[in-house]
Design a protein around this motif. Structure first.
Motif, PDB file in Angstrom:
ATOM      1  N   MET A   1      39.014  27.446  48.562  1.00 15.68           N
ATOM      2  CA  MET A   1      39.040  26.689  47.309  1.00 15.68           C
ATOM      3  C   MET A   1      39.303  25.206  47.566  1.00 15.68           C
ATOM      4  O   MET A   1      38.669  24.340  46.972  1.00 15.68           O
ATOM      5  CB  MET A   1      40.117  27.245  46.362  1.00 15.68           C
ATOM      6  N   ILE A 105      38.025  26.441  40.106  1.00 16.96           N
ATOM      7  CA  ILE A 105      38.604  27.663  39.537  1.00 16.96           C
ATOM      8  C   ILE A 105      37.529  28.502  38.857  1.00 16.96           C
ATOM      9  O   ILE A 105      37.413  29.712  39.090  1.00 16.96           O
ATOM     10  CB  ILE A 105      39.730  27.298  38.545  1.00 16.96           C
ATOM     11  N   ASN A 106      36.728  27.873  38.014  1.00 21.71           N
ATOM     12  CA  ASN A 106      35.693  28.618  37.302  1.00 21.71           C
ATOM     13  C   ASN A 106      34.687  29.232  38.265  1.00 21.71           C
ATOM     14  O   ASN A 106      34.264  30.381  38.103  1.00 21.71           O
ATOM     15  CB  ASN A 106      34.985  27.711  36.301  1.00 21.71           C
ATOM     16  N   SER A 155      38.974  24.746  31.470  1.00 23.10           N
ATOM     17  CA  SER A 155      39.844  24.547  32.630  1.00 23.10           C
ATOM     18  C   SER A 155      40.180  23.085  32.897  1.00 23.10           C
ATOM     19  O   SER A 155      40.167  22.619  34.042  1.00 23.10           O
ATOM     20  CB  SER A 155      39.209  25.189  33.869  1.00 23.10           C
ATOM     21  N   GLY A 332      43.591  24.812  33.852  1.00 23.36           N
ATOM     22  CA  GLY A 332      43.366  24.421  35.240  1.00 23.36           C
ATOM     23  C   GLY A 332      44.686  24.241  35.969  1.00 23.36           C
ATOM     24  O   GLY A 332      45.768  24.511  35.424  1.00 23.36           O
ATOM     25  N   PRO A 333      44.646  23.773  37.199  1.00 23.87           N
ATOM     26  CA  PRO A 333      45.870  23.628  37.984  1.00 23.87           C
ATOM     27  C   PRO A 333      46.790  22.541  37.430  1.00 23.87           C
ATOM     28  O   PRO A 333      46.361  21.669  36.678  1.00 23.87           O
ATOM     29  CB  PRO A 333      45.363  23.260  39.373  1.00 23.87           C
ATOM     30  N   LEU A 350      46.501  25.804  42.326  1.00 21.70           N
ATOM     31  CA  LEU A 350      45.048  25.979  42.209  1.00 21.70           C
ATOM     32  C   LEU A 350      44.687  27.463  42.177  1.00 21.70           C
ATOM     33  O   LEU A 350      44.067  27.954  41.221  1.00 21.70           O
ATOM     34  CB  LEU A 350      44.336  25.274  43.363  1.00 21.70           C
ATOM     35  N   ALA A 351      45.084  28.193  43.197  1.00 16.96           N
ATOM     36  CA  ALA A 351      44.792  29.627  43.228  1.00 16.96           C
ATOM     37  C   ALA A 351      45.595  30.376  42.170  1.00 16.96           C
ATOM     38  O   ALA A 351      45.115  31.359  41.585  1.00 16.96           O
ATOM     39  CB  ALA A 351      45.088  30.186  44.620  1.00 16.96           C
ATOM     40  N   ARG A 353      46.583  29.443  39.123  1.00 16.97           N
ATOM     41  CA  ARG A 353      46.018  29.355  37.776  1.00 16.97           C
ATOM     42  C   ARG A 353      44.681  30.105  37.679  1.00 16.97           C
ATOM     43  O   ARG A 353      44.342  30.637  36.622  1.00 16.97           O
ATOM     44  CB  ARG A 353      45.873  27.894  37.358  1.00 16.97           C
ATOM     45  N   ALA A 354      43.924  30.148  38.771  1.00 21.73           N
ATOM     46  CA  ALA A 354      42.711  30.971  38.784  1.00 21.73           C
ATOM     47  C   ALA A 354      43.071  32.442  38.595  1.00 21.73           C
ATOM     48  O   ALA A 354      42.398  33.183  37.864  1.00 21.73           O
ATOM     49  CB  ALA A 354      41.949  30.767  40.091  1.00 21.73           C
ATOM     50  N   LYS A 355      44.151  32.868  39.241  1.00 23.94           N
ATOM     51  CA  LYS A 355      44.608  34.258  39.131  1.00 23.94           C
ATOM     52  C   LYS A 355      45.022  34.584  37.702  1.00 23.94           C
ATOM     53  O   LYS A 355      44.691  35.665  37.189  1.00 23.94           O
ATOM     54  CB  LYS A 355      45.776  34.488  40.087  1.00 23.94           C
TER      55      LYS A 355
END
Length: 373
Positions: A1, A105-106, A155, A332-333, A350-351, A353-355
């Protein structure tokens, strides 16, 4: 990422740099090709093209929309002066929070669902190119997708304190041109009609419309005018930023601004106003509130407390909410100092907020909702 983020940040993509904004789309297209995710370009002549990527879902089910914009406020050449870098747990560079990481993220959420079997709802990633100037050419693309969607995540960056955005102001970006009569300011002063004097009077009148209790603000953020210090100014102009909280206040404040801009008080001058861009406000609905509750419970299950807050900034989420589609924004982050040279993103968010988004989407596949979300 982080590798993809670094590549995207290191592409200059000012809203008026169509080639740069489209280069960001080209890099995302390469990523989607690597992940075998179908995508298409929606051509736009004057600004960055819109890009749509789809992970197929159940037959007839309404899609879940993941939104983000590829443009930034920074001028072309900014990357050369301060490219992407990471230090002390934070990342830096043009658009490193607003909102290149939201694109990452998206993209990774789409890739994960595509790899592991999809979702009962199709997932649509929409990547546009002119949000920072009010989405003048992508608004219709956004609302078309939003009308078809079950719900949406926008995001934009999370707040510096880790919160997300559940409410945003609406905004109208206007331009006023003023015309006077030029004259030598020493020899023929009385023959002149000063456009700058008229502009000064308008600025005072416009700023007097600010009503902080109602959440209404007026800001003349750009002014130009005149030819030389010894010439009565024949032309002047200004850029006006209108912000309001409640949809019902929009027409009232706009009409007052229009009246000021189109009426002159300096004899012999004239003026005209145009609208350069507009965002709708984002206000919670019962469905978006339930979506927010599901998201925050997911975050809490990972020992992260996330709250919703109001932002005076505008975003494409207002267009989505405006057509009745539930949306939460700022997912988003974590980041801060948006639009500044010291803009930053918290790397470990970063990861994370994607989770949170991905697990919310998974929950929606099986959990009944109170509001038919």
């Amino acid at each position: 990422m982080l590798a993809l983020l670094g590549e995207l940040v290191n592409i200059d993509s000012n809203s008026f740099d169509k080639a740069g904004v489209d280069r960001v789309a080209n890099r995302l297209a390469e990523f989607f090709d690597e992940q075998s995710i179908p995508h298409e370009t929606i051509p736009i002549a004057t600004h960055g093209d819109a890009m749509r990527a789809v992970v197929a879902g159940g037959n007839g089910n309404r899609p879940i929309l993941l939104c983000g914009h590829r443009d930034t406020v920074f001028p072309t050449g900014e990357v050369e002066k301060r490219p992407f870098e990471m230090r002390n747990g934070k990342a830096y560079g043009p658009g490193v929070a607003d909102m290149k990481p939201g694109l990452v993220i998206n993209a990774f959420i789409l890739a994960a669902f595509n790899k592991f079997g999809g979702h009962p709802n199709p997932l649509v990633g929409l990547f546009t190119g002119d949000e920072e100037i009010g989405s003048p050419t992508s608004q219709d693309v956004i609302t078309t997708e939003a009308k078809k969607a079950r719900l949406a995540f926008n995001s934009e960056p999370g707040r510096p304190n880790g919160n997300i955005v559940t409410r945003r102001k609406g905004g109208i970006f206007c331009h006023c041109d003023i015309y006077g009569v030029a004259a030598h300011s020493g020899g023929f002063f009385e023959e002149g009609r000063s456009a700058i004097e008229e502009l000064a009077r308008k600025v005072q009148a416009l700023h007097s419309l600010t009503d902080l209790d109602r959440g209404i603000t007026l800001n003349v953020g750009l002014v130009t005018g005149g030819q030389s210090v010894n010439t009565v100014a024949a032309e002047a102009s200004c850029g006006i930023d209108i912000r309001y909280r409640e949809s019902g206040d929009r027409d009232e404040i706009f009409n007052k601004v229009q009246q000021i801009c189109q009426t002159t008080s300096v004899d012999g001058t004239s003026s005209e106003m145009s609208v350069r861009g507009e965002f709708h406000p984002l206000n919670p609905s019962q469905q978006s509130t339930e979506l927010f509750d599901i998201y925050t419970k997911i975050a809490a299950s990972h020992n992260v407390i996330v709250k919703g807050e109001h932002s005076g900034g505008c975003a494409d989420s207002g267009f989505i909410a405006g057509v009745g589609t539930p949306v939460i924004c700022g997912v988003g982050p974590i980041g801060g100092n948006y639009h500044r040279a010291d803009e930053w993103m918290q790397i470990d968010s970063l990861a994370e907020r994607a989770k949170f988004i991905a697990e919310t989407i998974l929950t929606l596949a099986s959990q009944p909702t109170r509001t038919n979300l």
